[in-house]
Design a protein around this motif. Sequence first.
Motif, PDB file in Angstrom:
ATOM      1  N   ALA A  35       0.865  -1.180   0.000  1.00 52.26           N
ATOM      2  CA  ALA A  35       0.000   0.000   0.000  1.00 52.26           C
ATOM      3  C   ALA A  35       0.895   1.220   0.000  1.00 52.26           C
ATOM      4  O   ALA A  35       1.776   1.355   0.857  1.00 52.26           O
ATOM      5  CB  ALA A  35      -0.911  -0.006   1.223  1.00 52.26           C
ATOM      6  N   CYS A  36       0.715   2.108  -0.974  1.00 52.29           N
ATOM      7  CA  CYS A  36       1.636   3.220  -1.194  1.00 52.29           C
ATOM      8  C   CYS A  36       0.973   4.543  -0.829  1.00 52.29           C
ATOM      9  O   CYS A  36      -0.138   4.827  -1.263  1.00 52.29           O
ATOM     10  CB  CYS A  36       2.075   3.268  -2.655  1.00 52.29           C
ATOM     11  SG  CYS A  36       2.695   1.689  -3.292  1.00 52.29           S
ATOM     12  N   VAL A  37       1.692   5.339  -0.057  1.00 48.17           N
ATOM     13  CA  VAL A  37       1.266   6.697   0.262  1.00 48.17           C
ATOM     14  C   VAL A  37       2.370   7.640  -0.192  1.00 48.17           C
ATOM     15  O   VAL A  37       3.517   7.528   0.264  1.00 48.17           O
ATOM     16  CB  VAL A  37       1.000   6.880   1.770  1.00 48.17           C
ATOM     17  CG1 VAL A  37       0.603   8.320   2.073  1.00 48.17           C
ATOM     18  CG2 VAL A  37      -0.086   5.917   2.240  1.00 48.17           C
ATOM     19  N   ALA A  38       2.060   8.540  -1.119  1.00 48.82           N
ATOM     20  CA  ALA A  38       3.067   9.447  -1.664  1.00 48.82           C
ATOM     21  C   ALA A  38       3.641  10.328  -0.572  1.00 48.82           C
ATOM     22  O   ALA A  38       2.927  10.782   0.336  1.00 48.82           O
ATOM     23  CB  ALA A  38       2.462  10.303  -2.773  1.00 48.82           C
ATOM     24  N   ASN A  39       4.964  10.571  -0.666  1.00 46.01           N
ATOM     25  CA  ASN A  39       5.662  11.363   0.331  1.00 46.01           C
ATOM     26  C   ASN A  39       6.494  12.429  -0.394  1.00 46.01           C
ATOM     27  O   ASN A  39       7.252  12.100  -1.301  1.00 46.01           O
ATOM     28  CB  ASN A  39       6.575  10.451   1.171  1.00 46.01           C
ATOM     29  CG  ASN A  39       7.221  11.186   2.330  1.00 46.01           C
ATOM     30  OD1 ASN A  39       6.672  12.158   2.836  1.00 46.01           O
ATOM     31  ND2 ASN A  39       8.393  10.729   2.733  1.00 46.01           N
ATOM     32  N   ASN A  89      12.696   9.576  -0.009  1.00 45.49           N
ATOM     33  CA  ASN A  89      11.645   8.654   0.434  1.00 45.49           C
ATOM     34  C   ASN A  89      10.358   9.015  -0.314  1.00 45.49           C
ATOM     35  O   ASN A  89       9.449   9.630   0.250  1.00 45.49           O
ATOM     36  CB  ASN A  89      11.410   8.743   1.940  1.00 45.49           C
ATOM     37  CG  ASN A  89      12.610   8.288   2.747  1.00 45.49           C
ATOM     38  OD1 ASN A  89      13.489   9.087   3.053  1.00 45.49           O
ATOM     39  ND2 ASN A  89      12.644   7.002   3.078  1.00 45.49           N
ATOM     40  N   PRO A  90      10.257   8.648  -1.593  1.00 42.17           N
ATOM     41  CA  PRO A  90       9.086   9.069  -2.375  1.00 42.17           C
ATOM     42  C   PRO A  90       7.777   8.438  -1.914  1.00 42.17           C
ATOM     43  O   PRO A  90       6.710   8.961  -2.219  1.00 42.17           O
ATOM     44  CB  PRO A  90       9.437   8.626  -3.797  1.00 42.17           C
ATOM     45  CG  PRO A  90      10.428   7.525  -3.626  1.00 42.17           C
ATOM     46  CD  PRO A  90      11.213   7.871  -2.400  1.00 42.17           C
ATOM     47  N   TYR A  91       7.842   7.326  -1.185  1.00 41.83           N
ATOM     48  CA  TYR A  91       6.621   6.656  -0.720  1.00 41.83           C
ATOM     49  C   TYR A  91       6.796   6.194   0.725  1.00 41.83           C
ATOM     50  O   TYR A  91       7.904   5.854   1.168  1.00 41.83           O
ATOM     51  CB  TYR A  91       6.298   5.419  -1.565  1.00 41.83           C
ATOM     52  CG  TYR A  91       6.110   5.686  -3.037  1.00 41.83           C
ATOM     53  CD1 TYR A  91       4.918   6.217  -3.519  1.00 41.83           C
ATOM     54  CD2 TYR A  91       7.122   5.391  -3.941  1.00 41.83           C
ATOM     55  CE1 TYR A  91       4.734   6.458  -4.874  1.00 41.83           C
ATOM     56  CE2 TYR A  91       6.960   5.623  -5.301  1.00 41.83           C
ATOM     57  CZ  TYR A  91       5.766   6.163  -5.753  1.00 41.83           C
ATOM     58  OH  TYR A  91       5.594   6.406  -7.097  1.00 41.83           O
ATOM     59  N   ASN A  92       5.695   6.164   1.438  1.00 39.60           N
ATOM     60  CA  ASN A  92       5.601   5.446   2.705  1.00 39.60           C
ATOM     61  C   ASN A  92       4.822   4.176   2.417  1.00 39.60           C
ATOM     62  O   ASN A  92       3.651   4.224   2.026  1.00 39.60           O
ATOM     63  CB  ASN A  92       4.884   6.282   3.772  1.00 39.60           C
ATOM     64  CG  ASN A  92       5.690   7.506   4.166  1.00 39.60           C
ATOM     65  OD1 ASN A  92       6.912   7.484   4.192  1.00 39.60           O
ATOM     66  ND2 ASN A  92       5.003   8.601   4.478  1.00 39.60           N
ATOM     67  N   CYS A  93       5.451   3.025   2.598  1.00 41.40           N
ATOM     68  CA  CYS A  93       4.882   1.768   2.137  1.00 41.40           C
ATOM     69  C   CYS A  93       4.552   0.838   3.295  1.00 41.40           C
ATOM     70  O   CYS A  93       5.284   0.761   4.286  1.00 41.40           O
ATOM     71  CB  CYS A  93       5.852   1.062   1.184  1.00 41.40           C
ATOM     72  SG  CYS A  93       6.172   1.996  -0.326  1.00 41.40           S
ATOM     73  N   THR A  94       3.455   0.104   3.111  1.00 44.57           N
ATOM     74  CA  THR A  94       3.047  -0.938   4.056  1.00 44.57           C
ATOM     75  C   THR A  94       2.854  -2.232   3.284  1.00 44.57           C
ATOM     76  O   THR A  94       2.083  -2.281   2.312  1.00 44.57           O
ATOM     77  CB  THR A  94       1.740  -0.567   4.757  1.00 44.57           C
ATOM     78  OG1 THR A  94       1.907   0.680   5.437  1.00 44.57           O
ATOM     79  CG2 THR A  94       1.334  -1.639   5.752  1.00 44.57           C
ATOM     80  N   LEU A  95       3.560  -3.291   3.685  1.00 44.68           N
ATOM     81  CA  LEU A  95       3.408  -4.587   3.026  1.00 44.68           C
ATOM     82  C   LEU A  95       2.024  -5.144   3.335  1.00 44.68           C
ATOM     83  O   LEU A  95       1.616  -5.243   4.501  1.00 44.68           O
ATOM     84  CB  LEU A  95       4.490  -5.553   3.503  1.00 44.68           C
ATOM     85  CG  LEU A  95       5.939  -5.198   3.109  1.00 44.68           C
ATOM     86  CD1 LEU A  95       6.910  -6.184   3.744  1.00 44.68           C
ATOM     87  CD2 LEU A  95       6.095  -5.188   1.595  1.00 44.68           C
ATOM     88  N   LEU A  96       1.283  -5.535   2.308  1.00 40.57           N
ATOM     89  CA  LEU A  96      -0.067  -6.050   2.515  1.00 40.57           C
ATOM     90  C   LEU A  96      -0.061  -7.461   3.078  1.00 40.57           C
ATOM     91  O   LEU A  96      -1.066  -7.911   3.628  1.00 40.57           O
ATOM     92  CB  LEU A  96      -0.837  -6.017   1.188  1.00 40.57           C
ATOM     93  CG  LEU A  96      -1.088  -4.614   0.612  1.00 40.57           C
ATOM     94  CD1 LEU A  96      -1.825  -4.706  -0.715  1.00 40.57           C
ATOM     95  CD2 LEU A  96      -1.877  -3.762   1.593  1.00 40.57           C
ATOM     96  N   SER A  97       1.052  -8.132   2.946  1.00 40.92           N
ATOM     97  CA  SER A  97       1.113  -9.506   3.448  1.00 40.92           C
ATOM     98  C   SER A  97       1.100  -9.572   4.971  1.00 40.92           C
ATOM     99  O   SER A  97       0.481 -10.461   5.564  1.00 40.92           O
ATOM    100  CB  SER A  97       2.370 -10.202   2.912  1.00 40.92           C
ATOM    101  OG  SER A  97       3.539  -9.483   3.294  1.00 40.92           O
ATOM    102  N   ASP A  98       1.791  -8.628   5.634  1.00 40.65           N
ATOM    103  CA  ASP A  98       1.849  -8.653   7.101  1.00 40.65           C
ATOM    104  C   ASP A  98       1.651  -7.270   7.729  1.00 40.65           C
ATOM    105  O   ASP A  98       1.867  -7.099   8.938  1.00 40.65           O
ATOM    106  CB  ASP A  98       3.182  -9.241   7.569  1.00 40.65           C
ATOM    107  CG  ASP A  98       4.383  -8.465   7.003  1.00 40.65           C
ATOM    108  OD1 ASP A  98       4.164  -7.401   6.390  1.00 40.65           O
ATOM    109  OD2 ASP A  98       5.516  -8.943   7.179  1.00 40.65           O
ATOM    110  N   THR A  99       1.261  -6.277   6.920  1.00 41.46           N
ATOM    111  CA  THR A  99       0.997  -4.896   7.374  1.00 41.46           C
ATOM    112  C   THR A  99       2.206  -4.230   8.020  1.00 41.46           C
ATOM    113  O   THR A  99       2.055  -3.279   8.786  1.00 41.46           O
ATOM    114  CB  THR A  99      -0.201  -4.849   8.351  1.00 41.46           C
ATOM    115  OG1 THR A  99       0.160  -5.503   9.576  1.00 41.46           O
ATOM    116  CG2 THR A  99      -1.443  -5.473   7.759  1.00 41.46           C
ATOM    117  N   SER A 100       3.404  -4.727   7.729  1.00 43.48           N
ATOM    118  CA  SER A 100       4.594  -4.090   8.287  1.00 43.48           C
ATOM    119  C   SER A 100       5.012  -2.924   7.392  1.00 43.48           C
ATOM    120  O   SER A 100       4.724  -2.888   6.195  1.00 43.48           O
ATOM    121  CB  SER A 100       5.734  -5.106   8.394  1.00 43.48           C
ATOM    122  OG  SER A 100       6.082  -5.600   7.113  1.00 43.48           O
TER     123      SER A 100
END
Length: 406
Positions: free
Chosen positions: A211-215, A220-231
């Motif tokens: 899941a990508c949130v533009a930064n 650090n162009p994105y703040n990312c969260t892995l969808l597999s484990d939400t880390s």
Amino acid sequence: MAVPVAAMCPLYISCRYVVDARLGNLKDTGKFGIRNTVSNSLRQFLSSNYPELINGIYLDPRGADAHVPAEARLDALMNLYVESDLYLVAGAPAHLALYRRRLNLDPNVSFNDYVTRISARTAEIAVQQANVSATVIQGPTGTATIAEVKAAFASAAANTTWLPASADLGPPAKIVYNLATWGGNVTAYMTCDLDIRGPEYLGTCQKMLVACVANPSDINPYNCTLLSDTSTVPGSLKNSSYREHCELPCDMQQECDVLCECWGTCGDESYCSCEACEQLHPDAASDNQFFTIKNAAAVAGAAQADIIASVSGGAMGRRLLQSSSDDNITAQLQAVLVKVGDLRSAQDSISGQMTSLQSQLDKANQLAEIRAASTRLADLIAGGRSEITAGQAVLSGKLDSLLQRQ
């Protein structure tokens, strides 16, 4: 013997109710209300989905002759398609026999008369519908009857609040895309007949990895969260793990969603992928054209970017879509640098002129301040006044002496 309706009160009231409900107030109730409601609903649909058609259907036509449909007003066309050619001028006889005013002026009308007139009107409507259905109109690909046009819209599931795109209609209403003209809306040409014109852009929905949130950060162009484990994915562009698990997947998801066509079927956690997107360069950091531009920008005075970490060959990412040779790109960049140098020279010349002008303004302001502080003129005026006063006193004394001698 026929029994007057007035003598059959319940039936009379029922018949009057049927007539009143059918005619309504001739504006927003009854059959006219239904006609106007459908027209307004379709106009609202066209305004939202095909606004370029509003002028051609509702605003531009000014004609009253419904037999020239391209120039006729909508109300004229509605009258023709309701009354038919048979009764467009004189009016349908059975219809006229059911007018409220005519019924109210005939106190001897019987219930049997109501039944007879209603039956005649029912048969008359069937004749009108057949006549209208057989009417031939000019379509986009030739002539067609109204019945054929109606069947084409019905087969595409059209209703009173929704109309299909012309490309989804069957003949004779369908308009086929070609390179010379396009009768659809302002964006339909981008997705029409992609299976023929650009099959590499036909996509399939793929599950997102992150899941990508533009930064708004260069490193650090994105703040990312892995969808597999939400880390959360740590690091920056200096770290290979951040690039492989955050930056490159986010770039791929966003660019493929724009480049590929999945007809809006992908959900919130999916993106549209296609052959054209998969063929993009896997990594800008390993693209020679990217570094040619980066180095030329540094020569032109731009700040050097932080070192970008390398990634494995299988990582997804972006590429430059242009396919120019390195020599061509270098020549173009050198031309840009020459233009930048000319611009700097012109800017330096303008800055020098501005400095000279500012110096002249400073001198002018200084002279103005000195003149404003000087009292020389006031002193001269005061001295002149004193001399005039003294001269007047001497003159008065001499006049007095002259008068005394006389």
